[in-house]
Design an enzyme around this catalytic site. Structure first.
Site, PDB file in Angstrom:
ATOM      1  N   GLU A  60     -34.530   3.230 -93.972  1.00  0.00           N
ATOM      2  CA  GLU A  60     -33.948   2.673 -95.190  1.00  0.00           C
ATOM      3  C   GLU A  60     -35.011   2.113 -96.136  1.00  0.00           C
ATOM      4  O   GLU A  60     -34.893   2.224 -97.360  1.00  0.00           O
ATOM      5  CB  GLU A  60     -32.973   1.543 -94.836  1.00  0.00           C
ATOM      6  CG  GLU A  60     -32.120   1.776 -93.609  1.00  0.00           C
ATOM      7  CD  GLU A  60     -30.973   2.740 -93.839  1.00  0.00           C
ATOM      8  OE1 GLU A  60     -30.801   3.180 -94.978  1.00  0.00           O
ATOM      9  OE2 GLU A  60     -30.255   3.050 -92.870  1.00  0.00           O
ATOM     10  N   THR A 112     -34.473  12.692 -89.019  1.00  0.00           N
ATOM     11  CA  THR A 112     -35.421  11.584 -88.951  1.00  0.00           C
ATOM     12  C   THR A 112     -36.526  11.804 -87.931  1.00  0.00           C
ATOM     13  O   THR A 112     -37.541  11.110 -87.964  1.00  0.00           O
ATOM     14  CB  THR A 112     -34.679  10.288 -88.614  1.00  0.00           C
ATOM     15  OG1 THR A 112     -33.916  10.499 -87.425  1.00  0.00           O
ATOM     16  CG2 THR A 112     -33.745   9.885 -89.744  1.00  0.00           C
ATOM     17  N   LEU A 140     -44.166   5.188 -83.949  1.00  0.00           N
ATOM     18  CA  LEU A 140     -44.148   6.099 -82.808  1.00  0.00           C
ATOM     19  C   LEU A 140     -44.732   7.464 -83.134  1.00  0.00           C
ATOM     20  O   LEU A 140     -45.312   8.112 -82.269  1.00  0.00           O
ATOM     21  CB  LEU A 140     -42.716   6.269 -82.289  1.00  0.00           C
ATOM     22  CG  LEU A 140     -42.003   4.988 -81.828  1.00  0.00           C
ATOM     23  CD1 LEU A 140     -40.628   5.312 -81.271  1.00  0.00           C
ATOM     24  CD2 LEU A 140     -42.832   4.253 -80.788  1.00  0.00           C
ATOM     25  N   LYS A 193     -46.548  11.100 -88.412  1.00  0.00           N
ATOM     26  CA  LYS A 193     -46.115  12.202 -89.271  1.00  0.00           C
ATOM     27  C   LYS A 193     -44.631  12.071 -89.638  1.00  0.00           C
ATOM     28  O   LYS A 193     -44.258  12.171 -90.808  1.00  0.00           O
ATOM     29  CB  LYS A 193     -46.376  13.544 -88.583  1.00  0.00           C
ATOM     30  CG  LYS A 193     -46.020  14.737 -89.440  1.00  0.00           C
ATOM     31  CD  LYS A 193     -46.340  16.056 -88.737  1.00  0.00           C
ATOM     32  CE  LYS A 193     -47.838  16.274 -88.626  1.00  0.00           C
ATOM     33  NZ  LYS A 193     -48.159  17.638 -88.104  1.00  0.00           N
ATOM     34  N   ARG A 205     -44.481  -0.988 -84.708  1.00  0.00           N
ATOM     35  CA  ARG A 205     -45.183   0.091 -84.009  1.00  0.00           C
ATOM     36  C   ARG A 205     -44.658   1.435 -84.502  1.00  0.00           C
ATOM     37  O   ARG A 205     -43.455   1.702 -84.468  1.00  0.00           O
ATOM     38  CB  ARG A 205     -44.958  -0.020 -82.501  1.00  0.00           C
ATOM     39  CG  ARG A 205     -45.793   0.953 -81.676  1.00  0.00           C
ATOM     40  CD  ARG A 205     -45.382   0.880 -80.211  1.00  0.00           C
ATOM     41  NE  ARG A 205     -46.314   1.574 -79.343  1.00  0.00           N
ATOM     42  CZ  ARG A 205     -46.068   1.899 -78.073  1.00  0.00           C
ATOM     43  NH1 ARG A 205     -44.894   1.573 -77.542  1.00  0.00           N
ATOM     44  NH2 ARG A 205     -46.967   2.530 -77.351  1.00  0.00           N
ATOM     45  N   GLN A 221     -40.330  10.001 -93.356  1.00  0.00           N
ATOM     46  CA  GLN A 221     -39.205   9.144 -93.701  1.00  0.00           C
ATOM     47  C   GLN A 221     -39.460   8.366 -94.990  1.00  0.00           C
ATOM     48  O   GLN A 221     -38.583   8.250 -95.844  1.00  0.00           O
ATOM     49  CB  GLN A 221     -38.936   8.168 -92.557  1.00  0.00           C
ATOM     50  CG  GLN A 221     -38.156   8.774 -91.411  1.00  0.00           C
ATOM     51  CD  GLN A 221     -36.740   9.115 -91.836  1.00  0.00           C
ATOM     52  OE1 GLN A 221     -35.899   8.247 -91.995  1.00  0.00           O
ATOM     53  NE2 GLN A 221     -36.475  10.388 -92.046  1.00  0.00           N
ATOM     54  N   GLY A 268     -27.339  13.568 -93.807  1.00  0.00           N
ATOM     55  CA  GLY A 268     -26.210  12.649 -93.784  1.00  0.00           C
ATOM     56  C   GLY A 268     -26.391  11.516 -94.773  1.00  0.00           C
ATOM     57  O   GLY A 268     -25.519  11.234 -95.567  1.00  0.00           O
TER      58      GLY A 268
END
Length: 731
Positions: A697, A459, A623, A626, A621, A631, A230
């Protein structure tokens, strides 16, 4: 607690994707499915004088042809978190841009629909299109969203500066080009509607369609469990979705519309080009005294997308005197829209190029100049940051990159015929978060089901939310199912703006915590439970059990508690609330980063190669290391593409996009992408329960400036216009 968060586990949806089992919108089929094709305007401005659909209507398999002459009157969609909805399609005879939808053809096969669409004949009455930002006929709006800034006394700041630099920087139109063509399938069931759509925001599609077609939201279901990318193209509900829904109602059958690649260039937004002027003044020792920034970008004739490209200068550095101004110019162009790192992607190129020019004028190391102007607190509010590890990004990124090997003089580093350049850029991306809801359920077998109407555009949302729920409930990842992409699920905002992980993650965390609290409520007066009378703060969760903190043996399994109390399923809801700086007494921080790039330039041939990239990122943080790394790598590829390849070329006479195919629109291939090194620094951000910052971003921002700055170091040429092309580099 378990140690699931942070671990770089594989994507939980990977097997479905690699085996072709993931159900994307263009995979959806229904009995009696019809197919739609669009007819697009071949002029940029004017009116439809006549439209002849007779040949199309007589073509084999055609079910209907809808034009402005036959379409019902439709309301414009509602105001959204991202601004007004785009205008409703085919409502009158006006042509506002080349490629505008002027008709939709529905047939019993996609081939027949496309053939019939080619038979529609349109006559136009044309006027000279507005296609240039400098056209004196164009409507110009200053400060359309009231985001211009003034801080201090800019004139006094420049008067006190020893060195002043000023430059104009331009970026071209870029087009969101996810690999998956955007598609919509619509089916009416009486007055109820089901829509499968390539959207990044199912609830927005539902709300918009309800207003446009005057049906209750409760009668509409929007499904987007998998979206083929997207990059912002799915944030708005575009006119082709409305047309598909309209066509399905007209023919009384389910209808599918899959945009072609050329249609993607005119139907689902694009990053608008920009012209930016940055003026910076500093003392001889490198202290910024004033920043003055102006930006201008285009907007469509009847749309309100806005990209304040100069605004990034307001908070990037610790400078007392700052002024930013942005303007919009209405042109005969397709509606712009968000593309990864909107506004920041353009503005950072101008600002960080100007900072590099200032460093060169001062004879100062570009890294040292940025360090000296680090913003200890939020420059606009004066509040301390909730977290800011930008200094650590500078230090660790420079060490990993080997910045100390850089010699200051442009053109002084060489390897054989190649000129070597080192460049860098600082990055800050504003915090963004809106309310979000999630629901978590425990089953009698001790497994959990967690859901929200979010989307995963690649993502890793499926994966990181599964991890977060597993840790919050003390379950193995294999015992947790996370689902999304359904507007019947609890409300979720869009997947965009680097805001979803925080908003959704906090909602999932709260839902799971409440669920554990509800489990404790079951045993509050249970004489058979070792957890009798305990509260949330008294317990922890692990291996499918709730037990007293520090005393693992004083506890029991979820499955035993639910079975003993005859409960098949226990559910709890969580709702995240965005943190507010005024409540926290600190400025809620977004992500920060430092980008370091090595380029090689062949001065005879004008060839440019990016040899290495190091991105040091403060993302709060992390999560899943990988997926977060992925990203940043993906954003880096997008940044290289912005810097060196992408340019949506519009013919300035006709308004036609001249390179609307992958054969003509340049994007990098594997051979263009170097080793990409990603470092995460910093600590969890205390502004939110789970401490995350968005990284979607920030991965793109800064690459264009770092590459341009590296080119200057290699060649002595200052590139102020993107993309960087061979003719700019031939010495």
């Amino acid at each position: 607690m378990t140690a699931i968060i942070g671990a770089g586990i594989d994507r939980v949806d990977a097997a479905l994707k690699v085996t072709g089992s993931a159900n994307y919108p263009n995979d959806v089929a229904y009995p009696g499915l019809a197919h739609a094709a669009l007819v697009r305007a071949t002029v940029a401005a004017g009116r439809i004088r006549a439209i002849d659909t007779s040949a199309a209507e007589a073509a084999p398999g055609v079910l209907t042809v809808i034009t402005h002459l036959t379409a019902p009157r439709l309301d414009r969609g509602p105001m959204t978190l991202l601004g007004p909805s785009p205008p409703a399609p085919i409502q009158d005879d006006r042509i506002l841009h080349h490629g505008q939808h002027v008709a939709i053809v529905v047939a019993d096969s996609p081939e027949r629909a496309r053939h019939a669409a080619s038979l529609v004949r349109v006559e136009y009455e044309t006027v000279k299109a507005l296609l240039d930002l400098d056209d004196p006929r164009a409507e110009v709006t200053a400060n359309p969203w009231n985001l211009d800034t003034d801080r201090g006394d800019v004139a006094a700041g420049f008067a006190a500066a020893d060195v002043v630099v000023e430059g104009t920087y331009t970026t071209p139109d870029n087009t969101n080009n996810p690999l998956g063509l955007m598609s919509t399938v619509a089916i009416w069931h009486g007055d109820s509607l089901t829509v499968h759509d390539s959207t990044q925001w199912p609830h927005n599609v539902r709300t918009s369609l309800a207003k446009i077609f005057k049906v209750p939201e409760s009668g509409i279901r929007v499904l987007a469990p998998y979206v083929g990318g997207g990059f912002g193209a799915g944030l708005r509900m575009w006119p082709h979705v409305i047309l598909t829904v309209l066509a399905a109602r007209e023919v009384g059958r389910p209808v599918k519309l899959v945009l072609t690649r050329p249609e993607m260039f005119t139907s689902v937004g694009h990053r608008p080009h920009s012209v930016m002027r940055f003026k910076l003044g500093a003392t001889r020792d490198g202290r910024l005294m004033a920043i003055d920034a102006d930006g201008v970008s285009p907007v469509a004739m009847e749309d309100d997308d806005y990209e304040p490209v100069s605004l990034c200068a307001a908070t990037a550095y610790g400078c007392s005197h700052v002024r930013t101004r942005d303007r919009q110019v209405r042109l005969n162009i397709p509606c712009p829209g968000s593309m990864r790192a909107p506004a920041e992607g353009q503005g950072n190129f101008g600002l960080e190029s100007a900072v590099d020019e200032l460093a060169h004028a001062l004879g100062m190391d570009p890294l040292e100049l940025r360090l000296r102007n680090f913003a200890q607190a939020d420059p606009e509010s004066g509040l301390p940051w909730s977290s800011n590890a930008l200094r650590e990004c500078y230090r660790l990124g420079a060490e990993r990159f080997g910045w100390s090997r850089r010699t200051p003089q442009p053109g002084s580093m060489r390897e054989g015929r190649w000129l070597i350049g080192y460049g860098m850029a600082a990055v800050s991306y504003p915090a963004y978060q809106v309310p979000c809801q999630a629901r978590a359920s425990l089953h009698r077998d001790g497994s959990a089901f967690v859901r929200s109407a979010a989307t995963d555009i690649g993502t890793g949302t499926y994966t990181v939310m599964t991890q977060l729920a597993a840790e919050s409930l003390g379950l193995d990842v294999s015992r947790v199912r996370f689902d999304l992409g359904d507007s019947d699920m609890p409300y979720s905002p869009q997947a965009g703006g680097s805001g979803l992980t925080g908003a959704l993650g906090n909602a999932v965390h709260l839902a799971c915590r409440r669920l554990v609290g509800d489990v404790l409520d079951l045993v509050r007066d249970d004489a058979n439970s070792p957890l009798r009378g305990m509260k949330l703060d008294d317990v922890t969760v692990d291996q499918g059990r709730v037990h007293r903190v520090g005393i693992p043996e004083q506890g029991e399994a979820y499955s035993d508690i639910l079975a003993r109390h005859g409960v098949e399923e226990l559910s709890a809801d969580g709702r995240s609330i965005p943190p507010r700086s005024e409540d926290l007494g600190m400025a809620v921080a977004g992500a920060f980063g430092a980008k370091f790039v090595e380029v090689r330039v062949d001065p005879d041939l004008g060839l440019l190669r990016v040899a290495r990239v190091v991105s040091a990122i403060d993302g709060g943080r992390v999560l899943n290391e990988k997926t977060a790394t992925s990203q940043i790598v993906g954003g880096t590829v997008g940044g290289i593409s912005q810097a060196m390849f992408e340019d949506t070329a519009t013919d300035r006479e006709t308004g036609r996009i001249a390179n609307a195919t992958f054969g003509d629109y340049l994007i990098p291939v594997n051979a263009d992408i170097p080793d990409i090194d990603v470092i995460f620094v910093g600590e969890p951000d205390p502004a939110t329960p789970i401490g995350t910052k968005g990284v979607g971003e920030v991965g793109l921002v800064g690459l264009a400036a770092a590459i341009a700055n590296a080119v200057h170091h290699a060649t002595g040429r200052r590139i102020r216009t993107l993309p960087i092309t061979i003719d700019q580099l031939m010495l």
